[in-house]
Write an enzyme that holds these catalytic residues in place. Sequence first.
Site, PDB file in Angstrom:
ATOM      1  CG  HIS A  56      10.824  40.640  62.939  1.00  0.00           C
ATOM      2  ND1 HIS A  56      10.528  41.966  62.827  1.00  0.00           N
ATOM      3  CD2 HIS A  56      11.342  41.200  64.308  1.00  0.00           C
ATOM      4  CE1 HIS A  56      10.455  42.854  63.480  1.00  0.00           C
ATOM      5  NE2 HIS A  56      11.212  42.431  64.634  1.00  0.00           N
ATOM      6  CG  HIS A  80      16.778  43.444  66.559  1.00  0.00           C
ATOM      7  ND1 HIS A  80      16.269  42.909  65.172  1.00  0.00           N
ATOM      8  CD2 HIS A  80      15.425  43.552  67.012  1.00  0.00           C
ATOM      9  CE1 HIS A  80      15.095  42.889  65.394  1.00  0.00           C
ATOM     10  NE2 HIS A  80      14.678  42.805  66.268  1.00  0.00           N
ATOM     11  CD  GLU A  84      13.184  40.938  74.328  1.00  0.00           C
ATOM     12  OE1 GLU A  84      12.425  41.430  75.127  1.00  0.00           O
ATOM     13  OE2 GLU A  84      13.542  41.571  73.398  1.00  0.00           O
ATOM     14  CG  ASP A  85      13.010  37.036  72.060  1.00  0.00           C
ATOM     15  OD1 ASP A  85      12.526  37.383  73.242  1.00  0.00           O
ATOM     16  OD2 ASP A  85      12.498  37.827  71.146  1.00  0.00           O
ATOM     17  CG  ASP A 147      12.271  45.840  66.114  1.00  0.00           C
ATOM     18  OD1 ASP A 147      11.803  44.783  65.626  1.00  0.00           O
ATOM     19  OD2 ASP A 147      12.132  46.225  67.545  1.00  0.00           O
ATOM     20  CG  ASP A 267      -8.352  74.208  46.471  1.00  0.00           C
ATOM     21  OD1 ASP A 267      -7.888  73.780  45.417  1.00  0.00           O
ATOM     22  OD2 ASP A 267      -8.927  75.233  46.707  1.00  0.00           O
TER      23      ASP A 267
END
Length: 715
Positions: A56, A80, A84-85, A147, A267
């Site tokens: 990702h 990025h 956080e993870d 992202d 149109d």
Amino acid sequence: MPAPPEEPVPDYVRVLERAADYLPPEQRPLLRRAWAVGAAAHAGQTRRSGEPYITHPVAVATILAEQRLDVETLVAAILHDTLEDTPLTREAIAGEFGETVADLVDGVTKLDKLHFRDRAEAAAESFRKMLLAMARDLRVIMIKLADRLHNMRTLGAKEPEARRRIARETLEIYAPIAQRLGMNLIKAELQDLGFRALHPWRHAVIERRIRTQPMVRREALTRIEAQLAQRLTKEGFSYRLVSRIKSPWSIYSKMRAEQKSFDQVMDVFGFRIVVRTVPECYHALGVVHAVFKPLDGRFRDFIAIPKANGYQSLHTVLFGPYGSPIEVQIRTEEMDLIAERGVAAHWSYKHGGAGPNSAQSRAHAWIANLVESQRAAGSSLEFLENVKVDLFPDEVYLFTPKGDILALPRNATVLDFAYAVHTDVGNHAVAARVDRKLVPLRTRLASGQTVEIITARSSLPKPQWLEFVVTGKARTAIRHQLKQLEHEDAVQLGHRMLDRALEALGTSLDRLPQVQLDAYLAEHRYPRLEALLADIALGNRVPAQVAQVLARQAPDEADLLDAARAPRPRERILITGSERGVVSFASCCLPIPGDDIMGYHTTGRGIVVHRLDCPNVAEYRKSPERWVPIGWDRQVSGDFEAALRIEVDNRPGVLAQVAAAIAQAESNIDKVEYLERDPHVAVLRFGIEVADRKHLADVIRRVRRLGVVHGVQRL
């Protein structure tokens, strides 16, 4: 720092490297190093689809490489999600890749670890943090948009409810931000993917209709294109001519906004002509107007007056050979690049490089405005709502008296313009001259007008202003100023109330020892004396009780009641009627200037004013400590509510006669209702606005003169 993985370089990394082949050779190894660090940090983590998680962030970096962003942005995109993870720290990233990359990664990091009351508040606070990071470096929002784009491309793995929520957020916030930054390629894909996720059936139907366009339309498109190309070539242009195909989202939006059918929207033939120079743009405009006649009033010059996001182009609508309009955009190659990539075009952060292009400088100005507005907003949710208002793209372009251009949302008023010039100009605005004609603040503006704001130092924002302003900046500034004025009024009133209570004990606020006052504030957790005074005015503390403690007396309850009941020769608190938020007027008796009044100190509402002859006063006498002696100041301002009971003949036209008599007395009617009605007589209740008792008497006198009126009585 984790060691790089030893497995061979996967295909998705090679795709990134191919997309980033514009980078100098010495910078390219940084991408592989960033992938190695990211892959090690995310080891063992997978996406919902089952793929390794690192795919990702690398895909996000690839999207940015396609926009030709610098190496720091691409490295930050790969990393990025690590803060956080994963266990990877900001210090480790800064040590390996530099402070700039670490700042970018920190700016993009979401706030999932914090706890909020609900998802809406979390999203709003996350957006606020992202905005502040954007203010420091625009590349933060570019990583965030890429992202979101990759998440939208892979949305199929999510639950249906999550898909809809993410799609709605994309259409409401992220796509408009991409548009505001001029990044049309990313905006268009976000809109299309958001539409597909939110309304899959509608998207499928419109997409199928676009694919299976009738042969007649395709032939017509080809013939128009050939005619335009032939004339441009004869004139010696070096040009690029492309037909524009509408997206499902733009068709759907236009069908809804203009109440048109699919065939009516389709149109319309669209073409883009890209030439070399600005003079050639205007020359090409003359050429296309010679081929097909222009439609009156449909020409827009965004080269002379660029859009707020830096977009430049000439727009014209021609009358086609088949009775259908032809929309033509004419621009240079540079304008085309900026139209597609916006702030990402010609990205340069190097010393000595080209300065920011107009799209970048305008984006910075927009974000600076947002940062100013978020400082004054009451909450993240309020701020996010204000930003949403400002993100909608329909704009009017207006001139200051000096010729500067301001872009405001559609339906913007004179007051929105005043706040766009400066917050102080808005706060003190009283009227304006639009194209030299005097107009009120609520006047709506149209493109091309010149606006000059008239100010007065004594003028202050009014709560009614919130009913007609449309920009987030104006709404936030007005709310902030009203809160400040309410606080100032509360502090002044609280000061007078506490002083009166202290005088009854033989002292005053000025004579109290500072140590004693500081000890009281500290004990009750007031940061400043003003906070205590405002709390007193708002009824959250009883001034007599505060005075007893401050004067270091400790009477029993009976003494306190005796002190409250004792006759008070001291002056009453005088009110003007304009005390905001701390003085209100009881709806049971509707007091007006000239009435004998008393005040009742109500928790959270401050002083509620009643007439002395109000039937509820007897009940309030049971709480003498909350009784506040008040009177009317000599300088009373504003309109006050009053109510009349009027008995009239029950026949057509009577109501209009009574309303006319009230209007002739220069009073406004708030509401009218029937209290009783029979075949001959009707009893009406009129809610009206008056300045004082004298004004009310004039209204009653005029109404009584009417032959259809049997009686008038103040309620």
